[in-house]
Design a protein around this motif. Structure first.
Motif, PDB file in Angstrom:
ATOM      1  N   UNK A   1       0.817  -1.215   0.000  1.00  0.00           N
ATOM      2  CA  UNK A   1       0.000   0.000   0.000  1.00  0.00           C
ATOM      3  C   UNK A   1       0.854   1.270   0.000  1.00  0.00           C
ATOM      4  N   UNK A   2       1.956   1.266   0.753  1.00  0.00           N
ATOM      5  CA  UNK A   2       2.759   2.490   0.880  1.00  0.00           C
ATOM      6  C   UNK A   2       3.963   2.518  -0.059  1.00  0.00           C
ATOM      7  N   UNK A   3       4.282   1.367  -0.670  1.00  0.00           N
ATOM      8  CA  UNK A   3       5.355   1.357  -1.671  1.00  0.00           C
ATOM      9  C   UNK A   3       6.758   1.440  -1.095  1.00  0.00           C
ATOM     10  N   UNK A   4       6.921   1.123   0.185  1.00  0.00           N
ATOM     11  CA  UNK A   4       8.244   1.185   0.831  1.00  0.00           C
ATOM     12  C   UNK A   4       8.470  -0.094   1.636  1.00  0.00           C
ATOM     13  N   UNK A   5       9.672  -0.697   1.545  1.00  0.00           N
ATOM     14  CA  UNK A   5       9.951  -1.873   2.396  1.00  0.00           C
ATOM     15  C   UNK A   5       9.770  -1.518   3.871  1.00  0.00           C
ATOM     16  N   UNK A   6       9.328  -2.514   4.647  1.00  0.00           N
ATOM     17  CA  UNK A   6       8.904  -2.249   6.031  1.00  0.00           C
ATOM     18  C   UNK A   6       9.631  -3.159   7.012  1.00  0.00           C
ATOM     19  N   UNK A   7      10.087  -2.569   8.122  1.00  0.00           N
ATOM     20  CA  UNK A   7      10.497  -3.332   9.301  1.00  0.00           C
ATOM     21  C   UNK A   7       9.381  -3.149  10.324  1.00  0.00           C
ATOM     22  N   UNK A   8       8.788  -4.264  10.763  1.00  0.00           N
ATOM     23  CA  UNK A   8       7.626  -4.187  11.645  1.00  0.00           C
ATOM     24  C   UNK A   8       7.926  -4.874  12.973  1.00  0.00           C
ATOM     25  N   UNK A   9       7.794  -4.123  14.053  1.00  0.00           N
ATOM     26  CA  UNK A   9       8.035  -4.640  15.394  1.00  0.00           C
ATOM     27  C   UNK A   9       6.697  -4.654  16.138  1.00  0.00           C
ATOM     28  N   UNK A  10       6.197  -5.866  16.460  1.00  0.00           N
ATOM     29  CA  UNK A  10       4.878  -5.999  17.091  1.00  0.00           C
ATOM     30  C   UNK A  10       5.005  -6.526  18.518  1.00  0.00           C
ATOM     31  N   UNK A  11       4.194  -5.966  19.419  1.00  0.00           N
ATOM     32  CA  UNK A  11       4.110  -6.470  20.793  1.00  0.00           C
ATOM     33  C   UNK A  11       2.635  -6.594  21.172  1.00  0.00           C
ATOM     34  N   UNK A  12       2.325  -7.593  22.006  1.00  0.00           N
ATOM     35  CA  UNK A  12       0.945  -7.802  22.456  1.00  0.00           C
ATOM     36  C   UNK A  12       0.843  -7.383  23.916  1.00  0.00           C
ATOM     37  N   UNK A  13      -0.142  -6.525  24.214  1.00  0.00           N
ATOM     38  CA  UNK A  13      -0.322  -6.028  25.576  1.00  0.00           C
ATOM     39  C   UNK A  13      -1.776  -6.219  26.007  1.00  0.00           C
TER      40      UNK A  13
END
Length: 316
Positions: A287-299
């Motif tokens: 969607x944004x056209x840029x490679x992504x580093x995604x850091x997810x946490x569950x709280x």
């Protein structure tokens, strides 16, 4: 500097612009239809009811018009404070648009929920009202005929005059373009409301949060979808990268209401959360056209759907 829009050539049809709103019970196909008319994904979709929690605007640019489609949460009998706020959002939106289009899934008979919705809509006097039979690919022509008669009958019984009754299938594209044309015909004359190229007015952080939530909804148990909320805590391009190799760094939290739900979302040794991250990263990159580093946490935000303070913190 932006150049002012040029006047249409003499004799040409005037330019139209305005807002049309899709409403309906949860899971009536509103978001899928919004995406089909805009021509790209602007609203998240899921087989889980009540997936949409915000008002999402998708913008359709045409030479003769700019149609802004407003996808709203499903109107339902609320069981939580969140549910009440979503219903308020829907009813407020009705009063602010040029056309309200009620979606009736063709594979389900219009029921009490539909009647409640149309009764409420009848109170909005000045707005043009459409009825849309969605998901027509799931029924036979005979079943569709019965469904259209039932929609017409519901309109008469509630004193609602349908300007149009349109059967569509967003999945295979049947009559989607016709519906867009009919909506445009009902818009007032006016200039463009949004710049060329804009497909939605949602901030990028909001789009990213929704795409993460969509990925998290896939394959979870029925009681869990309503308990998941996503907040993007930080988002920006990683510093020190060459201009031709940007990396968008996103840190986000998934909130659930109980520790047992946290275990479900994380999965065995983190396997489920890893799948969510991979799926969301692909969607965000597309969607944004840029490679992504995604850091997810569950709280855990205990019983957040019923707590006004928690709702505010999570953006509702």
């Amino acid at each position: 500097m932006t150049t002012p829009p040029t006047a249409p050539p003499e004799g040409a049809a005037p330019h139209r612009s305005g807002f049309a709103c899709f409403v309906g019970r949860p899971n009536a196909g509103k978001s899928t239809l919004t995406n089909a008319i805009v021509g790209t994904k602007v609203a998240i979709t899921s087989s889980k009811p009540q997936t949409t929690r915000t008002v999402v605007r998708g913008i359709v640019h045409r030479p003769d018009a700019q149609l802004v489609l407003v996808d709203t949460p499903g109107l339902h009998k609320p069981r939580t404070l969140l549910g009440e706020r979503l219903n308020d959002l829907v009813v407020t939106t009705w009063a602010e648009v040029d056309v309200v289009a009620v979606c009736f899934p063709a594979d389900q008979k219009p029921g009490p929920g539909d009647r409640f919705l149309v009764d409420e809509l009848a109170k909005v006097r000045r707005t043009t009202k459409f009825a849309i039979a969605t998901k027509t690919d799931l029924v036979t022509p005979e079943q569709l005929g019965q469904h259209l008669l039932a929609i017409d009958r519901l309109g008469r019984e509630t004193g609602t005059e349908w300007a149009e009754i349109v059967p569509v299938s967003a999945v295979n594209g049947d009559q989607v373009q016709l519906l867009a044309d009919l909506l445009v015909q009902r818009l007032p004359e006016g200039p463009q409301l949004y710049p060329d190229g804009d497909l939605t007015d949602a901030p990028e952080e909001a789009i990213v949060a929704e795409l993460i939530r969509e990925a998290a909804l896939e394959g979870v148990r029925d009681e869990l979808p309503h308990s998941i909320a996503v907040v993007v805590e930080e988002m920006g391009l990683r510093e020190g990268r060459p201009a031709d190799k940007p990396l968008l760094e996103i840190h986000a939290n998934l909130f659930v209401e109980r520790s047992s739900q946290k275990g479900i979302v994380i999965g065995h040794k983190g396997s489920r959360l890893k799948e969510v991250g991979t799926a969301a990263r692909h969607q965000i990159t597309a969607m944004l056209g840029t490679p992504v580093y995604l850091d997810l946490h569950v709280k855990i935000a205990k019983d957040w759907q019923r707590d006004p303070k928690q709702l505010r913190r999570l953006g509702f």
